[in-house]
Design a protein around this motif. Structure first.
Motif, PDB file in Angstrom:
ATOM      1  N   GLN A 255       0.833  -1.213   0.000  1.00 41.05           N
ATOM      2  CA  GLN A 255       0.000   0.000   0.000  1.00 41.05           C
ATOM      3  C   GLN A 255       0.865   1.260   0.000  1.00 41.05           C
ATOM      4  O   GLN A 255       0.610   2.206  -0.742  1.00 41.05           O
ATOM      5  CB  GLN A 255      -0.922   0.007   1.215  1.00 41.05           C
ATOM      6  CG  GLN A 255      -1.781   1.276   1.317  1.00 41.05           C
ATOM      7  CD  GLN A 255      -2.767   1.234   2.479  1.00 41.05           C
ATOM      8  OE1 GLN A 255      -3.212   0.171   2.882  1.00 41.05           O
ATOM      9  NE2 GLN A 255      -3.098   2.400   3.014  1.00 41.05           N
ATOM     10  N   ARG A 256       1.914   1.241   0.815  1.00 40.20           N
ATOM     11  CA  ARG A 256       2.798   2.413   0.893  1.00 40.20           C
ATOM     12  C   ARG A 256       3.583   2.581  -0.407  1.00 40.20           C
ATOM     13  O   ARG A 256       3.843   3.717  -0.832  1.00 40.20           O
ATOM     14  CB  ARG A 256       3.757   2.229   2.078  1.00 40.20           C
ATOM     15  CG  ARG A 256       4.591   3.467   2.372  1.00 40.20           C
ATOM     16  CD  ARG A 256       3.728   4.592   2.912  1.00 40.20           C
ATOM     17  NE  ARG A 256       4.491   5.834   3.010  1.00 40.20           N
ATOM     18  CZ  ARG A 256       4.627   6.717   2.021  1.00 40.20           C
ATOM     19  NH1 ARG A 256       4.026   6.516   0.851  1.00 40.20           N
ATOM     20  NH2 ARG A 256       5.337   7.808   2.201  1.00 40.20           N
ATOM     21  N   ILE A 258       2.539   1.811  -3.443  1.00 46.75           N
ATOM     22  CA  ILE A 258       1.636   2.371  -4.457  1.00 46.75           C
ATOM     23  C   ILE A 258       1.386   3.851  -4.191  1.00 46.75           C
ATOM     24  O   ILE A 258       1.343   4.659  -5.121  1.00 46.75           O
ATOM     25  CB  ILE A 258       0.309   1.589  -4.487  1.00 46.75           C
ATOM     26  CG1 ILE A 258       0.563   0.139  -4.943  1.00 46.75           C
ATOM     27  CG2 ILE A 258      -0.699   2.260  -5.426  1.00 46.75           C
ATOM     28  CD1 ILE A 258      -0.641  -0.766  -4.856  1.00 46.75           C
ATOM     29  N   GLU A 259       1.260   4.217  -2.936  1.00 47.37           N
ATOM     30  CA  GLU A 259       1.070   5.631  -2.591  1.00 47.37           C
ATOM     31  C   GLU A 259       2.261   6.465  -3.055  1.00 47.37           C
ATOM     32  O   GLU A 259       2.102   7.635  -3.442  1.00 47.37           O
ATOM     33  CB  GLU A 259       0.903   5.780  -1.080  1.00 47.37           C
ATOM     34  CG  GLU A 259      -0.404   5.231  -0.543  1.00 47.37           C
ATOM     35  CD  GLU A 259      -0.448   5.214   0.972  1.00 47.37           C
ATOM     36  OE1 GLU A 259      -1.537   4.963   1.532  1.00 47.37           O
ATOM     37  OE2 GLU A 259       0.612   5.432   1.604  1.00 47.37           O
ATOM     38  N   ALA A 260       3.446   5.864  -3.021  1.00 48.04           N
ATOM     39  CA  ALA A 260       4.677   6.593  -3.360  1.00 48.04           C
ATOM     40  C   ALA A 260       5.017   6.554  -4.849  1.00 48.04           C
ATOM     41  O   ALA A 260       5.998   7.151  -5.279  1.00 48.04           O
ATOM     42  CB  ALA A 260       5.847   6.006  -2.569  1.00 48.04           C
ATOM     43  N   GLU A 262       4.729   6.971  -9.028  1.00 51.50           N
ATOM     44  CA  GLU A 262       4.249   7.851 -10.103  1.00 51.50           C
ATOM     45  C   GLU A 262       4.946   7.468 -11.400  1.00 51.50           C
ATOM     46  O   GLU A 262       6.016   6.855 -11.401  1.00 51.50           O
ATOM     47  CB  GLU A 262       4.529   9.317  -9.771  1.00 51.50           C
ATOM     48  CG  GLU A 262       6.004   9.653  -9.670  1.00 51.50           C
ATOM     49  CD  GLU A 262       6.253  11.104  -9.298  1.00 51.50           C
ATOM     50  OE1 GLU A 262       5.499  11.978  -9.756  1.00 51.50           O
ATOM     51  OE2 GLU A 262       7.212  11.348  -8.541  1.00 51.50           O
ATOM     52  N   LYS A 296      -3.505   2.803  -8.278  1.00 49.78           N
ATOM     53  CA  LYS A 296      -3.998   3.781  -7.307  1.00 49.78           C
ATOM     54  C   LYS A 296      -5.521   3.688  -7.159  1.00 49.78           C
ATOM     55  O   LYS A 296      -6.052   3.858  -6.045  1.00 49.78           O
ATOM     56  CB  LYS A 296      -3.557   5.191  -7.707  1.00 49.78           C
ATOM     57  CG  LYS A 296      -2.059   5.419  -7.521  1.00 49.78           C
ATOM     58  CD  LYS A 296      -1.665   6.846  -7.763  1.00 49.78           C
ATOM     59  CE  LYS A 296      -0.161   7.054  -7.556  1.00 49.78           C
ATOM     60  NZ  LYS A 296       0.247   6.929  -6.147  1.00 49.78           N
ATOM     61  N   ARG A 297      -6.228   3.421  -8.258  1.00 48.63           N
ATOM     62  CA  ARG A 297      -7.689   3.233  -8.173  1.00 48.63           C
ATOM     63  C   ARG A 297      -8.023   1.996  -7.345  1.00 48.63           C
ATOM     64  O   ARG A 297      -8.912   2.024  -6.498  1.00 48.63           O
ATOM     65  CB  ARG A 297      -8.291   3.102  -9.574  1.00 48.63           C
ATOM     66  CG  ARG A 297      -8.475   4.411 -10.313  1.00 48.63           C
ATOM     67  CD  ARG A 297      -9.429   4.253 -11.486  1.00 48.63           C
ATOM     68  NE  ARG A 297      -8.974   3.226 -12.426  1.00 48.63           N
ATOM     69  CZ  ARG A 297      -8.195   3.473 -13.464  1.00 48.63           C
ATOM     70  NH1 ARG A 297      -7.750   4.705 -13.682  1.00 48.63           N
ATOM     71  NH2 ARG A 297      -7.825   2.495 -14.277  1.00 48.63           N
ATOM     72  N   LEU A 299      -6.185   0.635  -5.057  1.00 47.75           N
ATOM     73  CA  LEU A 299      -5.843   0.916  -3.671  1.00 47.75           C
ATOM     74  C   LEU A 299      -6.932   1.753  -3.005  1.00 47.75           C
ATOM     75  O   LEU A 299      -7.320   1.500  -1.861  1.00 47.75           O
ATOM     76  CB  LEU A 299      -4.503   1.645  -3.600  1.00 47.75           C
ATOM     77  CG  LEU A 299      -4.029   2.059  -2.199  1.00 47.75           C
ATOM     78  CD1 LEU A 299      -3.867   0.830  -1.307  1.00 47.75           C
ATOM     79  CD2 LEU A 299      -2.723   2.835  -2.295  1.00 47.75           C
ATOM     80  N   GLU A 300      -7.427   2.733  -3.750  1.00 45.93           N
ATOM     81  CA  GLU A 300      -8.490   3.588  -3.224  1.00 45.93           C
ATOM     82  C   GLU A 300      -9.741   2.769  -2.894  1.00 45.93           C
ATOM     83  O   GLU A 300     -10.383   2.972  -1.857  1.00 45.93           O
ATOM     84  CB  GLU A 300      -8.825   4.679  -4.260  1.00 45.93           C
ATOM     85  CG  GLU A 300      -9.748   5.751  -3.730  1.00 45.93           C
ATOM     86  CD  GLU A 300      -9.980   6.851  -4.744  1.00 45.93           C
ATOM     87  OE1 GLU A 300     -11.052   7.476  -4.690  1.00 45.93           O
ATOM     88  OE2 GLU A 300      -9.100   7.080  -5.599  1.00 45.93           O
ATOM     89  N   VAL A 303      -9.114   0.704   0.269  1.00 46.00           N
ATOM     90  CA  VAL A 303      -9.181   1.541   1.468  1.00 46.00           C
ATOM     91  C   VAL A 303     -10.634   1.837   1.825  1.00 46.00           C
ATOM     92  O   VAL A 303     -11.030   1.774   3.000  1.00 46.00           O
ATOM     93  CB  VAL A 303      -8.392   2.846   1.271  1.00 46.00           C
ATOM     94  CG1 VAL A 303      -8.639   3.808   2.432  1.00 46.00           C
ATOM     95  CG2 VAL A 303      -6.907   2.564   1.126  1.00 46.00           C
TER      96      VAL A 303
END
Length: 320
Positions: A255-256, A258-260, A262, A296-297, A299-300, A303
């Motif tokens: 998760q971390r 993917i957040e990081a 780009e 990111k989608r 992951l969203e 969450v």
């Protein structure tokens, strides 16, 4: 042509004395460059690791950064706009105190000069996938996972010179390996790079690469022509020995990661990517952009689902 000067961060001025006439860098170093802001002190809180598609998939699958082909994991500084602005204000205060204005009155000028590849955040020479983390966070992971909870040791690893690029490398290792790396001075010995409170403090000497302006008496003036010159940067090198079992790594939850993550474009001029693909640069960037957006989608959604389940559990506990 790549050259490595071990255990020293050699200044731009000293390089002009050490580089031989046969070195391709000399034709840039001997140029008379019009005045520009130098040195500029940046306090940088983020670092980035760029990789190709194979590396990106491996990192996500394993949830870790390793150094399979060597013992070193390389990271570059990622400088934010507000950090450039802060450096700009400090530069004016130190060098033009009589002209320094209040922060909200000072007209931005440094962005005119911060044009070297390091500052081109949407581009990369090494791949389409960039992971960015606060250095303090990365150091904490490294400390807990590779240093037994003790503070990592930072040393002056060396100066790497290319045709136009100067890289000041910082070695980061476990205290257990202090004897092995004792030949390298502690980072405090560097005139150009320091580490403090989770930030790299870098005194940049050459920030433009291509000079189109000059800086005279605190004012920006456009040149009639442009000049190519060298540029410098800082790279952090984390020691992750691969001969141990299991191999040393910096483990980070998916998760971390993917957040990081780009997507970034490959530089059109210089492509140091060794990844072979039948697709052109634009196609690879588009593909990377789509993959990152999809991750990111997902992951969203995960969450949201976890949040919904947690709320339902709380409701069930509260309701009679």
């Amino acid at each position: 042509m790549k050259r490595f000067i071990t255990g020293q961060h050699v200044s731009l001025w000293r390089l002009t004395k050490r580089v031989t006439a046969q070195n391709p860098m000399m034709k840039y170093l001997i140029k008379k460059i019009p005045p520009y802001p130098t040195p500029v002190e940046f306090w940088v809180s983020n670092v980035a690791h760029v990789t190709d598609e194979t590396g990106f998939k491996g990192i996500l699958k394993s949830e870790q950064f390793r150094a399979p082909k060597s013992e070193l994991s390389w990271w570059d500084l990622k400088i934010k706009k507000e950090e450039i602005r802060a450096a700009e204000k400090n530069y004016m205060k130190r060098n033009f105190s009589n002209k320094a204005k209040e922060p909200n009155e000072q007209k931005p000028f440094l962005e005119t000069f911060t044009t070297s590849p390091l500052f081109q955040l949407k581009k990369s020479r090494y791949g389409n996938y960039r992971f960015t983390f606060p250095l303090a966070e990365l150091m904490e992971w490294y400390k807990e996972q590779n240093c037994g909870g003790k503070e990592p040791v930072l040393r002056v690893y060396g100066t790497v010179t290319y045709k136009q690029q100067i890289v000041y490398t910082v070695l980061i290792h476990s205290p257990e390996d202090s004897e092995r790396f004792g030949e390298y001075p502690l980072l405090e010995a560097s005139e150009w790079v320091r580490y403090q409170d989770g930030k790299i403090i870098w005194k940049a000497q050459a920030i433009c690469e291509t000079h189109r302006y000059q800086f005279v008496s605190g004012e920006v003036q456009r040149l009639k022509t442009h000049l190519f010159y060298v540029w410098d940067q800082v790279s952090l090198v984390f020691h992750l020995p691969n001969r141990t079992k299991p191999c040393k790594a910096v483990k980070i939850p998916r998760q971390r990661l993917i957040e990081a993550l780009e997507a970034c474009k490959l530089d059109r001029k210089i492509d140091l990517l060794r990844y072979k693909s039948p697709k052109n640069k634009e196609e690879r960037f588009f593909e990377a952009k789509m993959k990152v957006s999809e991750l990111k989608r997902e992951l969203e959604e995960e969450v949201k689902e976890e949040k919904s389940e947690a709320e339902n559990d709380i409701k069930m506990e509260v309701d009679p």
